[in-house]
Design a protein around this motif. Sequence first.
Motif, short mmCIF file in Angstrom:
data_model
loop_
_atom_site.label_atom_id
_atom_site.label_comp_id
_atom_site.label_asym_id
_atom_site.label_seq_id
_atom_site.Cartn_x
_atom_site.Cartn_y
_atom_site.Cartn_z
N ASN A 126 -26.08 50.36 -13.42
CA ASN A 126 -26.62 50.00 -12.10
C ASN A 126 -27.96 49.27 -12.20
N SER A 127 -28.69 49.49 -13.29
CA SER A 127 -30.00 48.84 -13.44
C SER A 127 -29.90 47.37 -13.82
N ARG A 128 -28.75 46.95 -14.31
CA ARG A 128 -28.56 45.55 -14.72
C ARG A 128 -28.46 44.68 -13.47
N LYS A 129 -29.26 43.64 -13.45
CA LYS A 129 -29.26 42.72 -12.30
C LYS A 129 -28.17 41.66 -12.44
N GLU A 130 -27.88 41.26 -13.66
CA GLU A 130 -26.85 40.25 -13.89
C GLU A 130 -26.17 40.52 -15.21
N HIS A 131 -25.03 39.87 -15.44
CA HIS A 131 -24.23 40.02 -16.66
C HIS A 131 -23.89 41.49 -16.93
N LYS A 132 -23.45 42.18 -15.86
CA LYS A 132 -23.09 43.59 -16.02
C LYS A 132 -21.80 43.72 -16.81
N PRO A 133 -21.75 44.69 -17.72
CA PRO A 133 -20.48 44.97 -18.40
C PRO A 133 -19.50 45.62 -17.42
N ALA A 134 -18.26 45.74 -17.82
CA ALA A 134 -17.22 46.27 -16.95
C ALA A 134 -17.38 47.77 -16.66
N ASN A 135 -18.05 48.49 -17.54
CA ASN A 135 -18.12 49.95 -17.40
C ASN A 135 -19.26 50.47 -18.26
N SER A 136 -19.44 51.78 -18.23
CA SER A 136 -20.41 52.42 -19.12
C SER A 136 -19.67 53.39 -20.04
N VAL A 137 -20.30 53.73 -21.13
CA VAL A 137 -19.72 54.64 -22.12
C VAL A 137 -19.39 55.99 -21.50
N LEU A 138 -20.37 56.60 -20.83
CA LEU A 138 -20.15 57.94 -20.29
C LEU A 138 -19.09 57.95 -19.19
N ASP A 139 -19.07 56.92 -18.35
CA ASP A 139 -18.04 56.85 -17.31
C ASP A 139 -16.66 56.69 -17.93
N MET A 140 -16.54 55.80 -18.91
CA MET A 140 -15.24 55.56 -19.52
C MET A 140 -14.74 56.80 -20.26
N ALA A 141 -15.64 57.47 -20.99
CA ALA A 141 -15.25 58.70 -21.69
C ALA A 141 -14.76 59.75 -20.69
N ASP A 142 -15.46 59.88 -19.58
CA ASP A 142 -15.06 60.83 -18.55
C ASP A 142 -13.69 60.47 -17.97
N GLU A 143 -13.49 59.18 -17.67
CA GLU A 143 -12.21 58.72 -17.15
C GLU A 143 -11.06 59.01 -18.12
N MET A 144 -11.35 58.92 -19.41
CA MET A 144 -10.34 59.15 -20.45
C MET A 144 -10.13 60.63 -20.76
N GLY A 145 -11.04 61.48 -20.30
CA GLY A 145 -10.96 62.91 -20.59
C GLY A 145 -11.36 63.25 -22.02
N ILE A 146 -12.31 62.47 -22.57
CA ILE A 146 -12.76 62.71 -23.95
C ILE A 146 -14.26 62.95 -23.97
N GLU A 147 -14.75 63.54 -25.04
CA GLU A 147 -16.18 63.79 -25.23
C GLU A 147 -16.75 62.73 -26.15
N LEU A 148 -17.90 62.19 -25.80
CA LEU A 148 -18.62 61.27 -26.68
C LEU A 148 -19.13 62.08 -27.88
N LEU A 149 -18.97 61.53 -29.09
CA LEU A 149 -19.45 62.25 -30.28
C LEU A 149 -20.97 62.42 -30.25
N THR A 150 -21.43 63.53 -30.79
CA THR A 150 -22.85 63.72 -31.01
C THR A 150 -23.21 63.01 -32.32
N GLU A 151 -24.48 62.86 -32.59
CA GLU A 151 -24.90 62.27 -33.87
C GLU A 151 -24.39 63.13 -35.03
N GLU A 152 -24.46 64.44 -34.89
CA GLU A 152 -23.99 65.34 -35.95
C GLU A 152 -22.49 65.18 -36.19
N GLU A 153 -21.71 65.09 -35.11
CA GLU A 153 -20.26 64.89 -35.25
C GLU A 153 -19.95 63.54 -35.88
N TYR A 154 -20.72 62.53 -35.52
CA TYR A 154 -20.54 61.20 -36.10
C TYR A 154 -20.79 61.26 -37.61
N ARG A 155 -21.85 61.93 -38.01
CA ARG A 155 -22.17 62.05 -39.44
C ARG A 155 -21.08 62.85 -40.18
#
Length: 185
Positions: free
Chosen positions: A96-125
């Motif tokens: 919402n803060s982007r004034k122009e050239h907005k991407p189609a979605n955000s990471v947290l919204d897309m993850a929520d829509e998909m029913g998945i959890e975003l990895l933590t840094e520890e899980e990524y490692r």
Amino acid sequence: MSKELSSQETQELLKMLKARFEKNMDRHKGLDWSKIVAKLEANPTKLWSLDEMESTDGEPDVIGYDKKTDEYLFVDCSAESPKGRRSLCYDREALNSRKEHKPANSVLDMADEMGIELLTEEEYRSLQQLGDFDKKTSSWVQTPEKIRKLGGAIFCDNRFQTIFTYCNGAESYYAARGFRGMVRV
């Protein structure tokens, strides 16, 4: 939108997941596919989420079992950050803060829509212990509230046989940065 697959879609997904499971036994030593498939069949919305991961090129696979919660852990195991989940800023506030050239979605919204959890840094490692992931791309990971309140978000990648964690403005997005998720079944 229905968050359940048809019988045919379910069978196709299970066949593909089993083939990936058998091909990558080093990711889940000691786990029994028959127990995993029983859990999957009992959780149709989790199957739908795994299908969403697959349809965005995440290549989900079992990477572990949580004894405390009695859950199998499926994580995106594509070599690079999933193609269908790139060019996204971190969250709705950043979008919402982007004034122009907005991407189609955000990471947290897309993850929520998909029913998945975003990895933590520890899980990524931890994932990186199972293979070399994100050698050409990077993946957003869960950002501590302290950093997010200041406008930032963190991401990781694998360069020079080292896992790096960096920060960017949460509103930034790049064609080579996506996110990896997890489904607990």
